[in-house]
Write a protein that holds these residues in place. Structure first.
Motif, PDB file in Angstrom:
ATOM      1  N   ALA A  85       0.857  -1.181   0.000  1.00 14.88           N
ATOM      2  CA  ALA A  85       0.000   0.000   0.000  1.00 14.88           C
ATOM      3  C   ALA A  85       0.899   1.237   0.000  1.00 14.88           C
ATOM      4  N   ARG A  86       0.360   2.352  -0.429  1.00 13.68           N
ATOM      5  CA  ARG A  86       1.150   3.586  -0.475  1.00 13.68           C
ATOM      6  C   ARG A  86       1.228   4.293   0.875  1.00 13.68           C
ATOM      7  N   PHE A  87       0.241   4.034   1.763  1.00 14.29           N
ATOM      8  CA  PHE A  87       0.124   4.809   2.996  1.00 14.29           C
ATOM      9  C   PHE A  87       0.019   3.916   4.224  1.00 14.29           C
ATOM     10  N   TRP A  88       0.223   4.541   5.383  1.00 15.27           N
ATOM     11  CA  TRP A  88       0.020   3.904   6.682  1.00 15.27           C
ATOM     12  C   TRP A  88      -1.222   4.526   7.296  1.00 15.27           C
ATOM     13  N   TYR A  89      -1.979   3.729   8.062  1.00 19.54           N
ATOM     14  CA  TYR A  89      -3.272   4.164   8.583  1.00 19.54           C
ATOM     15  C   TYR A  89      -3.375   3.937  10.076  1.00 19.54           C
ATOM     16  N   ASP A  90      -4.269   4.689  10.691  1.00 19.94           N
ATOM     17  CA  ASP A  90      -4.628   4.506  12.083  1.00 19.94           C
ATOM     18  C   ASP A  90      -5.374   3.176  12.209  1.00 19.94           C
ATOM     19  N   GLY A  91      -5.355   2.595  13.397  1.00 22.39           N
ATOM     20  CA  GLY A  91      -5.955   1.288  13.615  1.00 22.39           C
ATOM     21  C   GLY A  91      -7.408   1.157  13.221  1.00 22.39           C
ATOM     22  N   GLN A  92      -8.174   2.223  13.331  1.00 20.90           N
ATOM     23  CA  GLN A  92      -9.589   2.146  12.971  1.00 20.90           C
ATOM     24  C   GLN A  92      -9.812   2.185  11.458  1.00 20.90           C
ATOM     25  N   HIS A  93      -8.737   2.357  10.696  1.00 25.14           N
ATOM     26  CA  HIS A  93      -8.839   2.430   9.238  1.00 25.14           C
ATOM     27  C   HIS A  93      -7.993   1.348   8.552  1.00 25.14           C
ATOM     28  N   VAL A  94      -7.861   0.186   9.200  1.00 30.12           N
ATOM     29  CA  VAL A  94      -7.035  -0.885   8.659  1.00 30.12           C
ATOM     30  C   VAL A  94      -7.553  -1.342   7.295  1.00 30.12           C
ATOM     31  N   ASN A  95      -8.866  -1.383   7.110  1.00 31.27           N
ATOM     32  CA  ASN A  95      -9.406  -1.804   5.813  1.00 31.27           C
ATOM     33  C   ASN A  95      -8.967  -0.858   4.698  1.00 31.27           C
ATOM     34  N   ASN A  96      -8.764   0.416   5.027  1.00 32.53           N
ATOM     35  CA  ASN A  96      -8.278   1.367   4.019  1.00 32.53           C
ATOM     36  C   ASN A  96      -6.898   0.968   3.513  1.00 32.53           C
TER      37      ASN A  96
END
Length: 96
Positions: free
Chosen positions: A57-68
């Motif tokens: 993936a291109r980005f890292w996400y907060d835990g509540q947005h893992v599906n993103n």
């Protein structure tokens, strides 16, 4: 199904990638979630394996947005399979 208009369908990037793999008669995508401790928080991202190639993936996400993170990796992989290079959006995404 045509992939010329990515935003025109209600299907997720993950669903589109799975369909593309079925059409190409290749193994279905395999997603892996990864985490990185950053200070007092954890950032989440994903890779997807398609045709033996790991595509991050291109980005890292907060835990509540893992599906993103999975959606991001699926988008990159689908565009890779279709022969185009995904570009980073000019606006930041929800997450980190």
């Amino acid at each position: 199904m045509s992939y010329s208009g990515y935003g025109s369908s209600a299907a997720t990037w993950q669903e589109r990638l799975e369909e593309k793999c079925r059409e190409a008669q290749i193994h279905p995508p395999v997603f892996q979630i990864m985490s990185d401790r950053r200070g007092g928080r954890t950032a989440w991202s994903s890779t997807v394996t398609v045709q033996g190639q790991n595509i991050p993936a291109r980005f890292w996400y907060d835990g509540q947005h893992v599906n993103n993170a999975k959606e991001d990796a699926a988008e990159v992989a689908l565009k890779h399979l279709n022969g185009s290079t995904p570009s980073s959006p000019s606006q930041s995404r929800t997450g980190w």
